[in-house]
Design an enzyme around this catalytic site. Structure first.
Site, PDB file in Angstrom:
ATOM      1  N   LYS A 105       0.862  -1.233  -0.117  1.00 14.24           N
ATOM      2  CA  LYS A 105      -0.056  -0.007  -0.022  1.00 14.24           C
ATOM      3  C   LYS A 105       0.924   1.235   0.070  1.00 14.24           C
ATOM      4  O   LYS A 105       2.073   1.188   0.466  1.00 14.24           O
ATOM      5  CB  LYS A 105      -0.979   0.084   1.465  1.00 14.24           C
ATOM      6  CG  LYS A 105      -2.220   1.051   1.118  1.00 14.24           C
ATOM      7  CD  LYS A 105      -3.169   0.081   0.439  1.00 14.24           C
ATOM      8  CE  LYS A 105      -4.652   1.172   0.266  1.00 14.24           C
ATOM      9  NZ  LYS A 105      -5.716   0.229  -0.196  1.00 14.24           N
TER      10      LYS A 105
HETATM   11  P1  NAD Z   1     -13.055   7.966  -2.313  1.00 10.83           P
HETATM   12  O1  NAD Z   1     -12.126   8.841  -2.229  1.00 10.83           O
HETATM   13  O2  NAD Z   1     -13.564   7.599  -3.642  1.00 10.83           O
HETATM   14  O3  NAD Z   1     -14.258   8.308  -1.444  1.00 10.83           O
HETATM   15  C1  NAD Z   1     -14.279   8.536  -0.105  1.00 10.83           C
HETATM   16  C2  NAD Z   1     -15.803   9.048   0.310  1.00 10.83           C
HETATM   17  O4  NAD Z   1     -15.438   9.024   1.909  1.00 10.83           O
HETATM   18  C3  NAD Z   1     -16.064  10.366  -0.004  1.00 10.83           C
HETATM   19  O5  NAD Z   1     -17.355  10.179  -0.237  1.00 10.83           O
HETATM   20  C4  NAD Z   1     -15.815  11.250   1.074  1.00 10.83           C
HETATM   21  O6  NAD Z   1     -16.541  12.420   1.178  1.00 10.83           O
HETATM   22  C5  NAD Z   1     -16.095  10.171   2.219  1.00 10.83           C
HETATM   23  N1  NAD Z   1     -15.764  10.621   3.431  1.00 10.83           N
HETATM   24  C6  NAD Z   1     -14.463  11.039   3.793  1.00 10.83           C
HETATM   25  N2  NAD Z   1     -14.511  11.205   5.306  1.00 10.83           N
HETATM   26  C7  NAD Z   1     -15.576  10.786   5.735  1.00 10.83           C
HETATM   27  C8  NAD Z   1     -15.918  10.635   7.081  1.00 10.83           C
HETATM   28  N3  NAD Z   1     -15.279  11.196   7.968  1.00 10.83           N
HETATM   29  N4  NAD Z   1     -17.289  10.190   7.250  1.00 10.83           N
HETATM   30  C9  NAD Z   1     -18.063   9.834   6.136  1.00 10.83           C
HETATM   31  N5  NAD Z   1     -17.614   9.785   5.088  1.00 10.83           N
HETATM   32  C10 NAD Z   1     -16.238  10.344   4.592  1.00 10.83           C
HETATM   33  O7  NAD Z   1     -12.654   6.659  -1.727  1.00 10.83           O
HETATM   34  P2  NAD Z   1     -12.699   5.030  -2.211  1.00 10.83           P
HETATM   35  O8  NAD Z   1     -12.209   4.423  -3.190  1.00 10.83           O
HETATM   36  O9  NAD Z   1     -14.673   5.072  -2.155  1.00 10.83           O
HETATM   37  O10 NAD Z   1     -12.714   4.440  -0.575  1.00 10.83           O
HETATM   38  C11 NAD Z   1     -13.432   4.239   0.571  1.00 10.83           C
HETATM   39  C12 NAD Z   1     -13.014   3.232   1.190  1.00 10.83           C
HETATM   40  O11 NAD Z   1     -13.141   1.824   0.526  1.00 10.83           O
HETATM   41  C13 NAD Z   1     -11.665   3.181   1.858  1.00 10.83           C
HETATM   42  O12 NAD Z   1     -11.772   2.545   3.075  1.00 10.83           O
HETATM   43  C14 NAD Z   1     -10.793   2.251   0.802  1.00 10.83           C
HETATM   44  O13 NAD Z   1      -9.605   1.849   1.214  1.00 10.83           O
HETATM   45  C15 NAD Z   1     -11.668   1.177   0.584  1.00 10.83           C
HETATM   46  N6  NAD Z   1     -11.683   0.668  -0.811  1.00 10.83           N
HETATM   47  C16 NAD Z   1     -11.593   1.138  -1.857  1.00 10.83           C
HETATM   48  C17 NAD Z   1     -11.565   0.292  -2.911  1.00 10.83           C
HETATM   49  C18 NAD Z   1     -11.688   0.870  -4.472  1.00 10.83           C
HETATM   50  O14 NAD Z   1     -11.641   0.311  -5.450  1.00 10.83           O
HETATM   51  N7  NAD Z   1     -12.177   2.118  -4.504  1.00 10.83           N
HETATM   52  C19 NAD Z   1     -11.249  -0.999  -2.868  1.00 10.83           C
HETATM   53  C20 NAD Z   1     -11.044  -1.509  -1.695  1.00 10.83           C
HETATM   54  C21 NAD Z   1     -11.361  -0.695  -0.421  1.00 10.83           C
END
Ligand code: NAD
Length: 415
Positions: A105
């Protein structure tokens, strides 16, 4: 942001699995300590002409089963311990998905929302240069994570290719389709979460039709999860972002909310909805809860108040180990992050396969293969949890740790 250390949570989860498996202490140490940790300084010429130095990390946890694999996070709250936790979880996630990768990561401490596109590009390219010696299509393959998108992946691929003097699409996944991205990668995490919820609902006897769903986070993972939950006939009653959430007990119109968020940069103020906080969202009276934002959202403080029967972790590390115990005692089915959100890395693997073979798969091929893999992974974890009489988190950890341990034992320790 929470002060709970996610790396301590990751180590506690490993410790629990090691006890259940009666793991050799040497192998336990092997799995506890990341193989390599790189900290880099990233000097960037900002638009005002001044130099700003950012700090970035790449953590390579374990590569017993294949090259390191894992996303890149841009956020002001990034810490080395957070990146170490996320890298460790990637090792387990790839083992559960049964794809030939280890875990890694990366992250940069920065606030991309306060930077221009030019500044983000210069920072991204300098970071790619700084880590270029330790990544590569057969070594370590980054991907997107919080606040990074296909745009940043294309810049990293372009910088790496320029440095190596050859086009190397396989060095990174989550790219735009014209430069070697895969059909279905954007929606993969949300789709995988939805497949897990469908399987989990069968086990916990929840009827999906009209089941009430609450989703914390409305980025890549949360938005697609919301769309698929709506498609599956559930009632998405609440969604939040970093600025707070909205609630409509009759069900939100997800497509309209996506358009509203794109225009207003927040979900707050969505017509006919009630404003709620992120904390209130987690405790809503609903059937299914999808944390899709950050770590440590469900803690020993709020776990006793969680009403959802099924919790599917789209986010990484949203539940602390103490909260896990409370939820298990309350008979909640928690589909753990390393299973629930593994759709993203699974389709990243398909993207990489297409890059290495210079091939393109159509959308149906990708999604059908993803569905098969997610269902198999869900059942593998469920079976292990039943066998060991533990919750699905411990079941997933036992399965992952045993698969990685087998690879370590097969390869042996060199010299
Ligand atoms: P992203 O940047 O697209 O979105 C993050 C979202 O979280 C945004 O809507 C933001 O407004 C919101 N956010 C930020 N702070 C917050 C808070 N304190 N309370 C509530 N919402 C809040 O990110 P993502 O890719 O959707 O990732 C979100 C989670 O999913 C992370 O934990 C990431 O590690 C995990 N994840 C993502 C993927 C992927 O393919 N995108 C894969 C596996 C895991």
């Amino acid at each position: 942001m929470s002060t709970i250390n996610p790396y301590e949570n990751a180590l506690k989860q490993l410790q629990d699995a090691a006890k259940l498996l009666k793991l050799d202490t040497g192998v336990y140490d092997f799995l506890r300590i990341p193989k390599r940790i790189l900290t880099v300084s990233i000097p960037v010429k900002m638009d005002n002409g001044r130099i700003k130095v950012f700090v970035g990390y790449r953590v390579q946890h374990n590569d017993a089963r294949g090259p390191f694999k894992g996303g890149t996070r841009y956020h002001p709250a990034v810490t080395l311990d957070e990146v170490k936790a996320l890298a460790t979880w990637m090792t387990w996630k790839c083992a559960i998905a049964d794809i030939p990768y280890g875990g890694g990561k990366g992250g940069i401490i920065c606030d991309p929302h306060k930077m221009s596109v030019g500044e983000i590009e210069r920072m991204t390219r300098r970071y790619a240069y700084a880590i270029s010696d330790i990544i590569g299509p057969y070594v370590d393959i980054p991907a997107p994570d919080v606040y990074t998108t296909p745009r940043e992946m294309a810049w990293i691929m372009d910088t790496y290719s320029a440095l190596k003097g050859q086009i190397s699409p396989g060095v990174i996944t989550g790219k735009p389709i014209p430069v070697g991205g895969s059909e279905g990668r954007g929606e993969a995490t949300g789709k995988g979460v939805a497949f897990c919820i469908r399987e989990g609902a069968k086990k916990s006897r929840i009827k999906l039709k009209n089941a009430d769903v609450a989703i914390q986070g409305f980025g890549n993972a949360g938005t697609f999860a919301a769309q698929f939950m709506e498609e599956m006939g559930t009632n998405v009653i609440s969604i939040s972002d970093s600025k707070g959430g909205v609630l409509d007990k009759k069900g939100l119109d997800v497509e309209k909310l996506i358009k509203y968020k794109a225009k207003n940069r927040k979900v707050g103020g969505f017509p006919n909805s009630k404003q709620i906080s992120n904390e209130e969202l987690l405790e809503l009276d609903c059937d299914i809860l999808i944390p899709a934002a950050y770590e440590n959202q469900i803690t020993k403080k709020n776990a006793p108040n969680i009403k959802a029967k099924l919790i599917a972790e789209a986010a990484n590390g949203p539940t602390t180990p103490e909260a896990d115990e409370i939820l298990f005692r309350k008979d909640k089915l928690v589909v753990p992050d390393i299973l629930a959100n593994s759709g993203g890395v699974t389709v990243s693997y398909y993207e990489w396969l297409q890059n290495l073979s210079r091939d393109y798969w159509d959308h149906n091929t990708v999604i059908n293969r993803l569905e098969k893999n997610m269902v198999r992974a869900f059942n593998d974890v469920y079976k292990t949890a039943m066998e060991y009489k533990v919750d699905m988190r411990k079941g997933s950890m036992v399965l992952a740790v045993s698969r990685v341990t087998q690879a370590i034992n097969n390869r042996g320790i060199w010299p």
